[in-house]
Design a protein around this motif. Sequence first.
Motif, short mmCIF file in Angstrom:
data_model
loop_
_atom_site.label_atom_id
_atom_site.label_comp_id
_atom_site.label_asym_id
_atom_site.label_seq_id
_atom_site.Cartn_x
_atom_site.Cartn_y
_atom_site.Cartn_z
N UNK A 74 -53.10 51.57 9.44
CA UNK A 74 -53.31 52.90 8.86
C UNK A 74 -52.52 53.08 7.57
N UNK A 75 -51.36 52.46 7.47
CA UNK A 75 -50.54 52.59 6.26
C UNK A 75 -51.21 51.91 5.06
N UNK A 76 -52.11 50.96 5.33
CA UNK A 76 -52.80 50.29 4.23
C UNK A 76 -53.69 51.25 3.46
N UNK A 77 -54.18 52.29 4.11
CA UNK A 77 -54.99 53.28 3.42
C UNK A 77 -54.20 53.96 2.33
N UNK A 78 -52.94 54.27 2.62
CA UNK A 78 -52.06 54.90 1.62
C UNK A 78 -51.73 53.91 0.52
N UNK A 79 -51.30 52.72 0.91
CA UNK A 79 -50.96 51.68 -0.05
C UNK A 79 -52.20 51.29 -0.85
N UNK A 80 -53.34 51.29 -0.19
CA UNK A 80 -54.60 50.90 -0.83
C UNK A 80 -54.98 51.78 -1.99
N UNK A 81 -54.50 53.02 -2.00
CA UNK A 81 -54.83 53.90 -3.12
C UNK A 81 -54.18 53.42 -4.41
N UNK A 82 -53.16 52.59 -4.29
CA UNK A 82 -52.48 52.03 -5.46
C UNK A 82 -53.15 50.73 -5.90
N UNK A 83 -53.49 49.89 -4.93
CA UNK A 83 -54.09 48.57 -5.23
C UNK A 83 -55.30 48.34 -4.33
N UNK A 84 -56.38 49.10 -4.52
CA UNK A 84 -57.54 48.97 -3.63
C UNK A 84 -58.10 47.57 -3.47
N UNK A 85 -58.28 46.78 -4.53
CA UNK A 85 -58.86 45.45 -4.33
C UNK A 85 -57.99 44.53 -3.46
N UNK A 86 -56.67 44.61 -3.64
CA UNK A 86 -55.78 43.79 -2.82
C UNK A 86 -55.81 44.24 -1.36
N UNK A 87 -55.88 45.54 -1.17
CA UNK A 87 -55.95 46.08 0.19
C UNK A 87 -57.25 45.67 0.86
N UNK A 88 -58.34 45.72 0.11
CA UNK A 88 -59.63 45.30 0.65
C UNK A 88 -59.57 43.85 1.11
N UNK A 89 -58.98 42.98 0.31
CA UNK A 89 -58.87 41.57 0.68
C UNK A 89 -58.03 41.40 1.95
N UNK A 90 -56.95 42.15 2.06
CA UNK A 90 -56.10 42.07 3.25
C UNK A 90 -56.85 42.55 4.49
N UNK A 91 -57.63 43.62 4.33
CA UNK A 91 -58.39 44.15 5.47
C UNK A 91 -59.50 43.19 5.88
N UNK A 92 -60.15 42.57 4.92
CA UNK A 92 -61.18 41.59 5.24
C UNK A 92 -60.58 40.42 6.01
N UNK A 93 -59.41 39.97 5.59
CA UNK A 93 -58.73 38.88 6.29
C UNK A 93 -58.38 39.30 7.71
N UNK A 94 -57.91 40.52 7.87
CA UNK A 94 -57.56 41.03 9.20
C UNK A 94 -58.79 41.10 10.10
N UNK A 95 -59.91 41.54 9.54
CA UNK A 95 -61.15 41.58 10.33
C UNK A 95 -61.55 40.20 10.82
N UNK A 96 -61.31 39.20 10.00
CA UNK A 96 -61.67 37.84 10.37
C UNK A 96 -60.80 37.25 11.45
N UNK A 97 -59.59 37.78 11.59
CA UNK A 97 -58.66 37.19 12.54
C UNK A 97 -58.38 38.06 13.76
#
Length: 143
Positions: free
Chosen positions: A2-25
């Motif tokens: 959930x904290x990634x949503x807040x952090x993601x507002x600063x660096x959305x593309x990096x957050x997207x990549x991290x979330x995609x990786x999390x979905x895969x694992x």
Amino acid sequence: VAQLGFVGSVTPPLTLAALQELLGSESDPSVRSSVADTLCTLKLPECFDLLLELLNGTTDWMMKFSIVAGLGELGDARAFDVLAGLVKGGGEEGENELVMVAAIGALGDLGDERAVDLIEPFLESDDTNVKERAAIALAQLKK
């Protein structure tokens, strides 16, 4: 997650990549639902296809609910047809009905006036939750 949503507002593309990786694992449905919810908060157009893939690839009601509820917040006009289909499909008792109610709300959030005719019949629902959600969505659409 959930904290990634807040952090993601600063660096959305990096957050997207991290979330995609999390979905895969990650296989835990509650974590995957949280990832889907966070993807919606990023409001990146490239999230739509991923969310649609997740929606179509799951039978988990919590995951479906998270995605559907967030599609309006995502603000992508392509979500209209997906949400309209869920609303037109009605919603059986239980979990599918919750997803349908989320779709009604998401249509209000999306702000597409085509949803008015889809939502208005739900003002006559016997279910108070459905009726209230429809009224809120219509108020959003008629602003």
